[in-house]
Scaffold this motif. Structure first.
Motif, mmCIF file in Angstrom:
data_model
loop_
_atom_site.group_PDB
_atom_site.id
_atom_site.type_symbol
_atom_site.label_atom_id
_atom_site.label_comp_id
_atom_site.label_asym_id
_atom_site.label_seq_id
_atom_site.Cartn_x
_atom_site.Cartn_y
_atom_site.Cartn_z
ATOM 1 N N GLY A 1 0.832 -1.196 0.000
ATOM 2 C CA GLY A 1 0.000 0.000 0.000
ATOM 3 C C GLY A 1 0.864 1.242 0.000
ATOM 4 O O GLY A 1 2.066 1.188 -0.275
ATOM 5 N N ALA A 2 0.256 2.359 0.289
ATOM 6 C CA ALA A 2 0.988 3.620 0.348
ATOM 7 C C ALA A 2 0.319 4.538 1.353
ATOM 8 O O ALA A 2 -0.865 4.412 1.642
ATOM 9 N N ARG A 3 1.115 5.450 1.892
ATOM 10 C CA ARG A 3 0.553 6.497 2.748
ATOM 11 C C ARG A 3 1.567 7.627 2.870
ATOM 12 O O ARG A 3 2.693 7.519 2.375
ATOM 13 N N SER A 4 1.169 8.690 3.552
ATOM 14 C CA SER A 4 2.060 9.834 3.708
ATOM 15 C C SER A 4 2.936 9.650 4.942
ATOM 16 O O SER A 4 2.519 9.053 5.937
ATOM 17 N N ALA B 1 5.179 10.709 -0.018
ATOM 18 C CA ALA B 1 4.565 9.410 -0.273
ATOM 19 C C ALA B 1 5.517 8.282 0.113
ATOM 20 O O ALA B 1 6.698 8.292 -0.246
ATOM 21 N N LEU C 1 5.890 3.895 0.363
ATOM 22 C CA LEU C 1 5.345 2.587 0.027
ATOM 23 C C LEU C 1 5.368 1.743 1.291
ATOM 24 O O LEU C 1 6.380 1.713 2.006
ATOM 25 N N ALA D 1 -1.256 10.437 -0.751
ATOM 26 C CA ALA D 1 -0.459 9.329 -1.256
ATOM 27 C C ALA D 1 -1.258 8.503 -2.263
ATOM 28 O O ALA D 1 -2.408 8.139 -2.010
ATOM 29 N N LEU D 2 -0.646 8.225 -3.401
ATOM 30 C CA LEU D 2 -1.263 7.386 -4.430
ATOM 31 C C LEU D 2 -0.389 6.175 -4.694
ATOM 32 O O LEU D 2 0.836 6.255 -4.638
ATOM 33 N N LEU D 3 -1.032 5.055 -4.997
ATOM 34 C CA LEU D 3 -0.301 3.873 -5.442
ATOM 35 C C LEU D 3 -0.258 3.905 -6.967
ATOM 36 O O LEU D 3 -1.287 4.148 -7.611
ATOM 37 N N ALA E 1 -4.479 5.387 -2.301
ATOM 38 C CA ALA E 1 -3.883 4.524 -1.286
ATOM 39 C C ALA E 1 -4.803 4.392 -0.072
ATOM 40 O O ALA E 1 -4.746 3.398 0.652
#
Lengths: 260, 260
Positions: free
Chosen positions: A203-206, A222, A224, B222-224, B247
């Motif tokens: 996933g991803a986040r800040s 960003a 991963l 955040a984007l994947l 995300a």
DNA sequence: GAGTGGTCTAGACCACAAT
DNA sequence: TTGTGGTCTAGACCACTCG
């Protein structure tokens, strides 16, 4: 006797001139020897994409092998995605030269440490009671002792990832010095643990302020994220990892094969 | 005759009482019938993790099959990660109930459209000259015509992903209406295209203002990101996708198998 | 030593694709 | 019709694991 009349049939020619050296005295199986040499021929372009392999019966008599043995060799390459079988047509080399499958994507990467480029600093190597999520992932009792490993992955002196791994305490002993020089993966193999499968969530986040500081990023950048549970060949969980990567410096790259 | 003296041996008992129904008249191969029934037995817990399967010779005589046929059935389940073979020990059910492998991770998800939950709006369905990167991915000449597909994926009425796909123009005709009801994947299968492998790169980055607007996110969220090239069974590239996921509402989840 | 899977053989018939 | 891979059989010997 091959029909060598037209150019259309020339695809088989490459294989005719190939001779494979099979060593019956070797402990390595005949089908495996053949598979390796076929793979090498494909890799070196001796067998070009689209080339027909010639039928299995001829091939087996020519090599002095039984047909099932030849089939086993071919099948292993079909499984790898290098060959395609078509009933009534033949076996041919796949068109796109799909490079090394990379098999376990970042798994080896993450567990390895030795090697030229990336280095890994062990930030923490302790034992502690398992939290609920760790206990669930490793299939151990909540509160039972597990190994906790915090590591910082660097390439070219720059931080790339924060790796947090949990392992069953009974699995092996992790010496920090050896860990940094040898890598977790090799230490597990040496301990007789063979990885078999893994379940991953990406996933991803800040980035939080603390993560940003540790990874030399701006807050809110960003990231991963990856969670993984790895299993050995008996299906027992042997590793649970929670990893964070700088998206600006890392991406997952892997190949998927569809099983028919 | 099995040694039924101790409890330690009881692991085999479950299989003894199992009887498999093999239909020799059926067009489905015997090894496949057996594999399916073994898999069902494992899935339903009739064969519990750790259970021994009993040796292949007994099994084959009991089923009236040859040993290679039984081995083929077992091997297919070993490949799926459901069984483990140990020389000198036996074949046993893997310990962790690793659920459905999900095979191609998001590939089917992304290409499907039909189904209850997620829906897909086709935003754009045109043909245009291939840009350099698209041409390289699809192995066509730069500037040659390719299909461009822009889609918006929604779940529960909320946007989840922006999907951009490129396909060789000669591959098939894409009717927008059918595309939204049937899904790209099924349309490809109907056209005789069978997916075989795919190469994926998964990364992350912050949303631009435009992306944020289209996905109902804040700028900088955040984007994947995912880039994929999919190949058919001859190794020809048939699809090149550039996808962006929120995300906060999407993560990749998949299983990896290590090939020994 | 006994039991297991790993490998290998030499045949056979069938289903499918191309000609 | 011909040739291909797909399936299946009935044996054999070996290497490994365990008690």
């Amino acid at each position: 006797m091959a029909k060598t009349g037209g150019t259309a049939r020339a695809a088989t020619a490459a294989l005719d001139s190939l001779d494979f050296a099979l060593d019956r005295g070797s402990p390595v199986p005949l089908y495996y020897q053949l598979a390796q040499q076929l793979e090498a021929a494909i890799e070196h372009g001796v067998l070009a994409p689209g080339n027909l392999l010639g039928n299995e019966i001829d091939l087996s008599t020519r090599l002095g092998l039984s047909r099932p043995t030849v089939r086993q060799a071919i099948q292993s390459l079909v499984d790898k995605g290098l060959l395609v079988r078509r009933r009534g047509v033949g076996t041919q080399v796949v068109h796109s030269q799909v490079k090394r499958p990379l098999e376990l994507s970042s798994l080896y990467d993450d567990l390895e440490s030795a090697g030229q480029g990336p280095t890994t600093q062990v930030v923490r190597n302790e034992r502690e009671p398992a939290s609920p999520d760790v206990a669930a992932a490793l299939a151990v009792a909540e509160g039972s002792e597990v190994i906790v490993l915090d590591r910082l992955r660097l390439t070219h002196g720059q931080p790339v990832a924060l790796l947090c791994n949990h392992l069953p305490a009974t699995l092996l002993d992790l010496d920090t010095a050896r860990l940094e020089s040898t890598g977790l993966y090799r230490m597990m193999r040496t301990a007789g643990i063979t990885l078999h499968s893994a379940r991953q969530t990406i996933g991803a986040r800040s980035a939080t302020a603390e993560e940003a500081a540790r990874l030399d990023e701006e807050e809110g950048a960003a990231l991963l994220t990856m969670q993984r549970t790895a299993y050995d060949d008996t299906g027992r969980p042997v590793e649970y990892g929670t990893h964070i990567y700088r998206a600006s410096r890392y991406a997952f790259d892997f190949q998927l094969l569809v099983r028919p």
